[in-house]
Design an enzyme around this catalytic site. Structure first.
Site, PDB file in Angstrom:
ATOM      1  CB  SER A   8       7.055  -3.907  -2.125  1.00  0.00           C
ATOM      2  OG  SER A   8       8.111  -3.696  -1.201  1.00  0.00           O
ATOM      3  N   GLY A  10      10.531  -5.717  -0.613  1.00  0.00           N
ATOM      4  CA  GLY A  10      11.635  -4.904  -0.109  1.00  0.00           C
ATOM      5  C   GLY A  10      11.746  -5.024   1.394  1.00  0.00           C
ATOM      6  CB  VAL A  11      14.503  -4.201   3.726  1.00  0.00           C
ATOM      7  CG1 VAL A  11      14.722  -2.714   3.509  1.00  0.00           C
ATOM      8  CG2 VAL A  11      14.858  -4.602   5.147  1.00  0.00           C
ATOM      9  CG  ASP A  12      11.639   0.309   3.821  1.00  0.00           C
ATOM     10  OD1 ASP A  12      12.507   0.173   4.705  1.00  0.00           O
ATOM     11  OD2 ASP A  12      11.756   1.105   2.878  1.00  0.00           O
ATOM     12  CB  SER A  13       6.709  -4.044   2.661  1.00  0.00           C
ATOM     13  OG  SER A  13       7.464  -4.840   1.778  1.00  0.00           O
ATOM     14  CG  MET A  32      -0.819  -3.987  -4.557  1.00  0.00           C
ATOM     15  SD  MET A  32      -0.955  -2.248  -4.042  1.00  0.00           S
ATOM     16  CE  MET A  32       0.291  -2.183  -2.752  1.00  0.00           C
ATOM     17  CB  CYS A  97       1.078   5.259  -7.519  1.00  0.00           C
ATOM     18  SG  CYS A  97       1.173   3.477  -7.196  1.00  0.00           S
ATOM     19  N   GLY A 121       4.760  -0.089   4.222  1.00  0.00           N
ATOM     20  CA  GLY A 121       6.081   0.165   4.770  1.00  0.00           C
ATOM     21  C   GLY A 121       6.525   1.601   4.618  1.00  0.00           C
ATOM     22  CB  CYS A 193       6.664   2.043  -9.698  1.00  0.00           C
ATOM     23  SG  CYS A 193       5.195   2.817 -10.355  1.00  0.00           S
TER      24      CYS A 193
END
Length: 358
Positions: A8, A10-13, A32, A97, A121, A193
């Site tokens: 995405s 972001g840090v998690d993914s 995505m 989603c 993530g 989102c």
């Protein structure tokens, strides 16, 4: 083994990609795009996140692609969101989603890459026992996201990896910093989102004409005017603009009911007794890993994401709905939200709250 990771920006993914790479998987990053929109300068709002995703993939030497699921999101998620708000309910589009896009359209597309698994993530775990697939809570219980995954089926769960299941958020941040991941200090995204951090009321007014009406007390006294029932939730105190209307009585006003038939917002103050309920009817229930043998059993439930698990008794009906009876009265259980079931270790599934019993 080949894994297609939903990345995405972001840090998690990003850290999920790092961990998968370290574990020896062949990783493909897939960004995505689920919402078509530009900012005031005409720039696509997703471009900055895609740029971050590409920077992470470049850093980790993995390929990165983009796929547009905006039409699927519009048809399967956003249309439902608008329909539910039009009924005066409060839907949770993030759950849908995950079911329809991230573990639906995304998984279908990933399989065209001959992927063995997809990965995300999310903070949660997956266990495979005797051919069944269990969704387990994350180690970081404050970040646990099983609530949003309560609608996943067995095929979807058989094809997913959750690399962050044994990590806390601070550990994820530290891993990103230690490995010079470009998104290590990126702020977490918040909000729905397609709304993000924008003003919710202004966004919704693009889709629903303002339909003001009376704000009344439980005994019918008119105390103000609302701007549209869809903009209010049970228990809400802020934004009612009723200051000074209580004639000196104690307690702040709060929303205790929405009457669609009369377009009236019903409020009270002082005691919150009107907000509490003893049970709810939950429809379209998805059980993980499978429907229980016993039609009645005890477990725990959450009626909103940030709530602590509450002891309940579930009675399964023949139409795939459940009567959920609370051990203790629950505050502001809301139609359209999800009731999600748990035991000590696993998410047992969930469904949409259809009716509240006071």
């Amino acid at each position: 083994m080949r894994v297609v990771l939903g990345i995405s920006g972001g840090v998690d993914s990003s850290v999920a990609a790092l961990l998968l790479k370290q574990q020896g998987y062949e990783v493909i990053g897939l960004f995505m795009k689920n919402w078509e929109e530009t900012d005031s300068n005409g720039v696509c709002c997703a471009e900055a996140d895609f740029a971050d995703a590409k920077a992470v993939c470049s850093c980790l030497d993995i390929p990165c692609y983009s796929i547009n699921f905006a039409k699927q999101y519009q048809d399967k998620v956003f249309s439902y969101f608008l329909e539910e708000y039009g009924k005066g309910r409060t839907p949770n589009p993030d759950v849908l989603c995950n079911k329809e896009i991230k573990f639906g359209s995304f998984l279908d597309f990933a399989l065209t890459f001959d992927a063995d698994y997809i990965a995300t993530g999310h903070y949660c775990g997956i266990e495979h026992i005797n051919g069944l697939h269990y969704l387990s809570k994350a180690v970081d219980i404050d970040k646990d996201q099983t609530y949003f995954l309560n609608q996943l089926n067995q095929f979807q769960l058989s094809k997913v990896l959750f690399p962050l299941q044994n990590y806390t958020k601070p550990q994820v941040r530290q891993l990103a910093k230690d490995n010079n991941i470009p998104t290590a200090c990126k702020k977490d995204s918040t909000g729905i989102c397609f709304i993000g951090e924008r003003n919710f009321r202004k966004f919704m007014q693009n889709y629903f004409p303002a339909k003001s009406g009376q704000i009344v007390t439980i005994d019918g006294q008119v105390v103000g005017e609302h701007i549209g029932l869809m903009f209010y939730t049970l228990g809400q105190r802020k934004g009612l603009n009723l200051g000074g209307a209580k004639d000196g009585q104690e307690g702040r006003w709060f929303v205790c009911e929405k009457d669609l038939s009369t377009n009236r917002l019903i409020v009270s103050h002082g005691s919150e007794e009107q907000l509490y309920s003893k049970a709810c009817l939950v429809s379209d229930v998805n059980f993980i890993p499978s429907k229980p043998i016993n039609k009645q059993f005890d477990c725990f439930a959450k009626f909103r994401y940030r709530q602590q698990e509450q002891p309940v008794t579930i009675c399964i009906n023949d139409d795939n709905s459940c009567l959920v009876t609370f051990s203790q009265p629950q505050r502001a259980v809301t139609q359209g939200q999800y009731a999600v079931f748990y035991d000590e270790k696993y998410c047992l599934g969930g469904g949409v709250i259809d009716k509240i019993y006071k």
